[in-house]
Design an enzyme around this catalytic site. Structure first.
Site, mmCIF file in Angstrom:
data_model
loop_
_atom_site.group_PDB
_atom_site.id
_atom_site.type_symbol
_atom_site.label_atom_id
_atom_site.label_comp_id
_atom_site.label_asym_id
_atom_site.label_seq_id
_atom_site.Cartn_x
_atom_site.Cartn_y
_atom_site.Cartn_z
ATOM 1 N N THR A 128 0.848 -1.197 0.000
ATOM 2 C CA THR A 128 0.000 0.000 0.000
ATOM 3 C C THR A 128 0.882 1.246 0.000
ATOM 4 O O THR A 128 0.676 2.176 -0.793
ATOM 5 C CB THR A 128 -0.921 0.014 1.245
ATOM 6 N N GLN B 226 0.830 -9.826 -5.826
ATOM 7 C CA GLN B 226 0.237 -11.170 -5.813
ATOM 8 C C GLN B 226 1.014 -12.208 -6.618
ATOM 9 O O GLN B 226 0.672 -13.390 -6.585
ATOM 10 C CB GLN B 226 -1.216 -11.109 -6.309
ATOM 11 N N SER C 30 4.917 -6.942 -1.304
ATOM 12 C CA SER C 30 4.617 -6.962 0.130
ATOM 13 C C SER C 30 5.191 -8.219 0.773
ATOM 14 O O SER C 30 5.207 -9.285 0.141
ATOM 15 C CB SER C 30 3.095 -6.947 0.275
ATOM 16 N N CYS D 190 -9.472 -6.348 1.351
ATOM 17 C CA CYS D 190 -9.435 -4.893 1.503
ATOM 18 C C CYS D 190 -10.755 -4.225 1.159
ATOM 19 O O CYS D 190 -10.943 -3.052 1.406
ATOM 20 C CB CYS D 190 -8.357 -4.303 0.607
HETATM 21 N N1 PMP Z 1 -1.654 -4.692 -3.986
HETATM 22 C C1 PMP Z 1 -2.244 -5.886 -4.111
HETATM 23 C C2 PMP Z 1 -2.476 -6.452 -5.475
HETATM 24 C C3 PMP Z 1 -2.665 -6.593 -2.972
HETATM 25 O O1 PMP Z 1 -3.263 -7.773 -3.104
HETATM 26 C C4 PMP Z 1 -2.434 -6.016 -1.694
HETATM 27 C C5 PMP Z 1 -2.877 -6.723 -0.434
HETATM 28 N N2 PMP Z 1 -4.230 -7.043 -0.409
HETATM 29 C C6 PMP Z 1 -1.802 -4.762 -1.633
HETATM 30 C C7 PMP Z 1 -1.415 -4.135 -2.787
HETATM 31 C C8 PMP Z 1 -1.522 -4.107 -0.308
HETATM 32 O O2 PMP Z 1 -0.477 -4.749 0.351
HETATM 33 P P1 PMP Z 1 -0.123 -4.441 1.876
HETATM 34 O O3 PMP Z 1 -1.052 -5.262 2.691
HETATM 35 O O4 PMP Z 1 1.307 -4.877 2.006
HETATM 36 O O5 PMP Z 1 -0.260 -2.981 2.088
#
Ligand code: PMP
Length: 376
Positions: A71, A181, A202, A333
């Site tokens: 994020t 992913q 991530s 999310c």
């Molecule tokens: N991008 C994608 C494609 C994700 O799947 C996610 C997590 N759901 C994120 C960004 C965000 O990652 P993080 O939890 O490390 O902030």
């Protein structure tokens, strides 16, 4: 209970935990400090984690910027490029993304849009993929930055990122991909894809800890760093891109997770593909025409299946099954609103409401999937 929501997060790999523990106990030095052993040990640990991540991705060590997660990486790259180059480029007002991005990409662009940037949210096909021709036709407008997700977190489709990156390389334009992913599930080497100027990933999606991620910012040349306005100003850590005392325990955890992912990528892909095939066969056998698949059958993230149980509300189903199996009705999310990815792919609201995402991991076995034989 079997955990099949591995796109939301993954269990910490046992080797990752082992590697992290000393840095939560006795090795508590700050890597920005100098001379004494605790600081030097922390510095060394960060350096070797950086090398492990660079090896997994195929880039230089100093192109790895540790952040708090994907994020933050997405926010930092999109807003940082806009802020820095917006002042010096005559094309600053035009940026491109797709309608099927992660919210951290979409909302970063919306933020810029509210402040006057012209953002083109490209339409996607029925598997949430962008159209290469449609995108390349836009390049004559010299977008300041284009951001396209590599593997979709809700439906699993892969975008043709190498092909797209090639176009951006030829046109000398900035291209970013959210690769969160696909890490450890789709082999690639950034050295072979110079058109990817920026990449996000991530830790907690690959058996690493939460609260750590990477923004890859590739250099313009061996000596010249790509400039970016930082999201966090301060002490100048991470080549001045991202200030703040480094989370050494998380960084070493991510480094180990990267090493493990790199070492086992081929066997993990084979295992995920096998499990996926087995599960789909089992579901077909059990439920037949009560099933409808959102995911494509090829060109996808191995082990991610998005499907509909026709006539069944997915939230109710997932709740009912929750003592036995952890599933998701979309991405973790955005579970409160209907999925923007499935909607953008042309799936009706009714179909979205019966959609379930299953994400496997290579640690489970076929026997663990028998639960799906009993769903009626
Ligand atoms: N991008 C994608 C494609 C994700 O799947 C996610 C997590 N759901 C994120 C960004 C965000 O990652 P993080 O939890 O490390 O902030």
């Amino acid at each position: 209970m079997i955990y099949l929501d591995n796109s939301a997060t993954t269990k910490l790999h046992p080797e990752v935990l082992e590697t992290m523990l000393p840095y939560l106990k006795e090795e508590y030095g700050n890597p920005s400090s100098k001379f004494y052993l605790l600081a030097e040990n922390a510095k060394k640990a960060v350096k070797s984690a950086r090398e492990q991540v660079a090896l997994l991705l195929g880039c230089e060590d100093d192109e790895i910027i540790f952040t708090s997660g994907a994020t933050e990486s997405n926010n930092m790259i999109i807003k940082g490029v806009h802020d820095y180059y917006g002042k010096i480029s005559k094309n600053s007002n035009y940026m491109i993304t797709s309608q099927a991005e992660h919210p951290s990409v979409l909302e970063s662009f919306r933020y810029l849009e509210e402040r006057g940037t012209n953002v083109n949210y490209l339409k996607v096909d029925s598997f949430a993929r962008v159209n290469v021709n449609e995108l390349t036709e836009e390049l004559h407008r010299q977008p300041l930055l284009t951001s396209i997700i590599w593997g979709n977190n809700e439906i699993g489709s892969l975008n043709p990122i190498s092909e797209l990156a090639q176009e951006f390389e030829e046109n000398n334009l900035f291209f970013h991909t959210d690769a969160t992913q696909i890490i450890g599930k789709v082999p690639f080497n950034l050295k072979d894809i110079p058109g990817i100027r920026f990449l996000s990933m991530s830790g907690h999606k690959i058996g690493g800890p939460k609260g750590i991620g990477v923004a890859v910012i590739r250099k313009q040349s061996k000596e010249i760093y790509t400039k970016l306005t930082p999201l966090l100003h301060g002490g100048g850590q991470e080549n001045n891109y991202r200030s703040g005392t480094l989370a050494v325990h998380n960084i070493v955890g991510l480094g180990k997770a990267a090493e493990v992912a790199h070492k086992h990528i081929n066997e993990n892909i084979t295992k995920l593909e096998e499990l996926e095939k087995y599960l789909i066969g089992l579901l077909h056998e059990n439920l037949g025409d009560k099933l409808k698949f959102n995911s494509d059958t090829k060109n996808k993230i191995p082990g991610l299946i998005s499907l509909q149980f026709v006539g069944v509300n997915s939230e109710l189903l997932i709740k009912k099954l929750s003592p036995y199996v952890a599933l998701s009705s979309g991405s973790a999310c955005s579970s409160s609103k209907p999925s923007h990815v499935l909607t953008a792919s042309g799936i009706s609201l009714e179909e979205v409401r019966q959609s379930v995402r299953i994400t496997l991991n290579p640690q489970i076995n076929k026997a663990d999937l028998e639960i799906f034989r009993n769903i009626k």
